[in-house]
Enzyme design. Structure first.
Site, PDB file in Angstrom:
ATOM      1  CB  CYS B 165      -0.881   0.009   1.238  1.00 38.23           C
ATOM      2  SG  CYS B 165      -1.916   1.484   1.294  1.00 38.23           S
ATOM      3  CG  ASP B 310      -6.361   7.338  -3.000  1.00 41.53           C
ATOM      4  OD1 ASP B 310      -5.351   7.661  -2.343  1.00 41.53           O
ATOM      5  OD2 ASP B 310      -7.098   6.382  -2.703  1.00 41.53           O
ATOM      6  CG  ASN B 311      -3.156   5.692  -4.920  1.00 42.14           C
ATOM      7  OD1 ASN B 311      -2.674   5.348  -3.836  1.00 42.14           O
ATOM      8  ND2 ASN B 311      -4.195   5.099  -5.444  1.00 42.14           N
TER       9      ASN B 311
END
Lengths: 543, 543
Positions: B165, B310-311
């Site tokens: 993750c 996100d990310n």
């Protein structure tokens, strides 16, 4: 110089200017061009734009200096015309040079050939375009030799590419502890157009189309007798400088490995490998063999002395003696191929003064990474890393491959230039201007240097010290070192105080990695005001 | 646990054990095998060994836990059997977990599926092998749908690969300043065998053989309605979680992007994407879409809400409000794809004691990098970075591609494990055990963390503090944080003292990046002796 800068920016069609980038939030994608309509599936997305025209337009940057320098008259290089500004790092001969920082940088994105880094191991071989050949041999089904006229008649590609000596910024390492290597400053670089034939195409002609047992490596060597020393059994032959690269890299079209015969649109200068050299974008310069004479396909890495005994980054505890005794040169973990993230401040220059009357100052520099990785952040700090400001990347190339992608396959082979417009009062109140850059794999220039026995790939934060000026009417800037034997720079001064070696926290007796701020301020310097940053407190002394 | 470790090492044929590596100075080259004779030119050097047999042998590590956990009974996930040791980071539901460090690590190189990191955005979709399909559409000449039986009947490849993750080690960032994201410890990871069909082969079937205008990106999405929230106009449809990758990566055989349907030789566990997920080796886990339902070929990046929001790793000064107001989420520089160099100390564990009677201690941990880059150095320091010791890398994979090469094309998709056998007296005399790793592009875990609003890709030195034990008969170790809501760890304690946020030198009011050593030693701790390292002097306080 300003004229040249503008001309370079206008002519460099392969280059995306900073303002355009900023307006559009990124390089224009090919599909957005009117002359490049979005059609599906039947075209190649690779944006491998050939910059041949731009390179020809840059040929004024390939002009040879008109006369031989007095330093060269009594050397074997007495036939080579070199720019007098170049800083000779190893005495008069052999010729190992970098340009004065601003002199190279202010030419803009494309560098003049005359000011481009040179790393020569001995006298430059006197080679003849008409008679020079490159032999393709070793484990190949169809060995052949090729001459320069034939090479130059083949389909060629042209693109801008940075060449960097792996020793760039080594003088900083030498101030910590002497490495095996001479004193490169931060300009062991050059960014020019290169024209050549893909090595892949030539390997294909020799019958090599993919890697395999027997054909895992490509050994590259200059002419026999190039170097004064020789070693038994090395590929390339007696007195040759050679290395190898893996076959996968050599054959991958997106790695752009070429046998180059033109730089900025003109035939190579002798110092840059006339009549031909290998160019391996994203790699350290040490593998880009000049005066290319032999290409040998092998199952194992090159056995050339310099392949194993040069261009390595060994762990910090391994000195030269231990490296040889314990075989560290031959451990595959420590070979270096790709460059790492790095950069430097060019403006303000060393010993430049910022007067109290000045309201703003534009800090400028460069950054690059290896393996095609894009530089994504250039940052400056006026509080030694407590906070960072994002600089503007003003110029970078449009990648040759996958330019329409935000992914990792877009290859960036050049440096980029960055600028930060600062409040001059804040800079005057700082102890240092620190610079760091990140690449797209989130690699950042580290805070501390890590010493290694060859002093290679040194890339910590570039720190420019800020001192009150002698006349009391401003501040004066001090870079870490001055390239070559010239004394000067804050690291050199610190090292001199410690008896010639600054064993900064790497097992030695010296001080910490960065001196506490209190040590940086000369007596009488006013403390920072509210606008200039937080006051220096005892709690902030340790970094 | 010892039995499992041995079994894993013995069964993992794709794995080169540490001792063998040490003896031979590197992975054995294919040409050296008796059954892989050196023949020239007519074979492929790519060592893309298929580990299908090894994965089946590991299927005991894919066993489902026998019962549903009480925490799940009253949630939509009441049909999923989960290991009770897993640390729930976001309460009972949704299920976001990591394993206790030693419990995962001590299984060895291959992780049990039951202890593998899980990141769920909502309830796990209840999908049926018999009826689930993946549609291939968008700008493709030949759209099609494929069911699981058909997918599983195609030629598949199997190899070990780490899934991480992007938030791994985020709790450390949250202790500096709260990010948008929950408290991952250092075990947001898992290294298992995966089996699937190359995405490239499926794209070829849809008529896509190379990138091009109209076909620059591959959007990947889970099922509609997977997530409680929905956003207008996003690819993947209402309530889907989706992202995109560039076509170059999707089509490159050496990138090994697969649609996976088995993990450690058995069909996927629901938490890992049953019946199928995308696996993108070297990438952050957030792009490896689970429950894969749609593959959409497009000219532009995914418009899914989560692709842009996100990310990302934004610069340090950009908080959530500013990011949204100023459009930082959409700047291409800040997308993250590949993992960065990272690692952690697993042994000694948090709160473990090293008694004075013990002579040696084996420090153990893991390291990994992204983009296939090899971890080349794992190092520990007992003097806060003044000197470093090289740890032994005990286990790593034989790369799937270019295994016979020392170049950059050899792809490393897994973590490695490292060990350092230390003199226990030296460890007892240290303030901290610091760990850092380097990858083959010379990227090193940095000394200081750089805070970012999503708290992603946090990778500074992993520091384990050393305190006198309560009984006075040894020392006790303290890790920086404990995963999830559990208090504990030296960073959490420091943050608590500062009122919940430890604005460690990043523009805040807090203390320096690492406290001076004097602060680390409890009163009464004996100073270091001559064997244990240099005495702590005032000059060494600043790092």
């Amino acid at each position: 110089m300003a004229t040249l800068l503008v001309a370079a920016a206008a002519a460099a069609g392969g280059v995306v200017a900073g303002k355009k980038l900023a307006e559009k939030g990124g390089a224009k994608r090919p599909g957005e061009d009117a002359d490049d309509p979005p059609v599906a599936f039947n075209t190649d997305a690779y944006n491998n734009h050939d910059c041949a025209k731009e390179a020809k337009a840059m040929s004024y940057l390939a002009m040879e200096y008109p006369s031989v320098h007095p330093h060269d008259v009594n050397t074997p290089d007495n036939w080579i015309k070199r720019h007098p500004s170049l800083i000779r790092l190893t005495g008069k001969h052999p010729f190992n040079v970098e340009a004065p920082p601003a002199e190279l940088y202010d030419h803009g994105f494309i560098s003049p050939v005359n000011l481009h880094v040179v790393r020569n191991h001995g006298a430059v071989p006197q080679l003849d375009w008409a008679t020079h050949t490159i032999s393709f041999g070793g484990n190949v089904p169809a060995p052949f030799e090729i001459g320069m006229d034939e090479l130059a008649s083949m389909d060629a590609i042209t693109f801008p590419c940075l060449v960097v000596c792996a020793g760039n910024r080594r003088k900083e390492q030498n101030m910590i502890k002497k490495s095996i290597g001479f004193n490169w400053g931060p300009v062991g670089i050059g960014n020019t157009y290169w024209t050549g034939v893909p090595l892949r195409v030539l390997l294909n002609r020799a019958g090599i189309t993919k890697p395999g047992p027997g054909a895992r490596f490509v050994c590259l060597a200059g002419p026999e007798g190039e170097l004064p020393k020789t070693y038994d059994g090395q590929d390339g032959g007696p007195g040759s400088y050679g290395t190898s690269i893996d076959m996968e890299t050599a054959l991958d079209p997106t790695c752009d490995v070429i046998v180059a015969y033109e730089q900025n649109g003109k035939r190579l200068h002798p110092d840059h490998g006339f009549p031909c050299r290998v160019l391996i974008p994203g790699y350290i310069g040490g593998r880009m063999i000049k005066f290319l004479s032999k290409v040998i396909v092998t199952d194992a890495e090159s056995k050339n002395f310099y392949h194993f005994n040069d261009n390595r980054v060994l762990p910090v505890g391994v000195d030269a003696e231990r490296a040889t005794e314990e075989g560290w040169w031959f451990k595959e973990e420590y070979i270096i191929n790709n460059l790492n993230i790095n950069g430097a401040v060019i403006h303000p220059q060393h010993e430049e003064t910022l007067p109290n009357s000045q309201k703003t100052i534009t800090i400028k520099g460069y950054a690059y990474s290896g393996g095609g990785r894009k530089v994504i952040r250039a940052e400056v700090s006026f509080d030694q890393g407590d906070s960072w400001r994002l600089a503007n990347i003003t110029v970078r190339e449009k990648p040759r491959w996958a330019a329409g992608s935000s992914g990792d396959k877009a290859k960036h082979w050049c440096w980029c230039h960055w600028e930060y417009e600062a409040d001059a009062a804040e800079v005057r109140g700082a102890a240092e201007i620190c610079f760091r850059a990140f690449d797209q794999s989130q690699n950042c220039m580290p805070e501390r240097p890590t010493w290694n026995v060859m002093g290679m790939l040194n890339n910590p934060w570039f720190r420019v010290r800020v001192h009150p000026s002698a006349d009391g009417k401003g501040v004066t800037f001090e870079h870490p070192t001055i390239a070559g034997p010239t004394p000067g720079g804050w690291m050199q001064k610190m090292a001199a105080e410690k008896g010639g070696e600054l064993l900064w926290g790497w097992g030695g007796e010296g001080g910490p990695a960065a001196p506490p701020r209190a040590d940086l301020r000369s007596p009488g310097t006013p403390p920072k005001d509210q606008n200039g940053g937080a006051p220096v407190s005892a709690a902030q002394v340790s970094q």
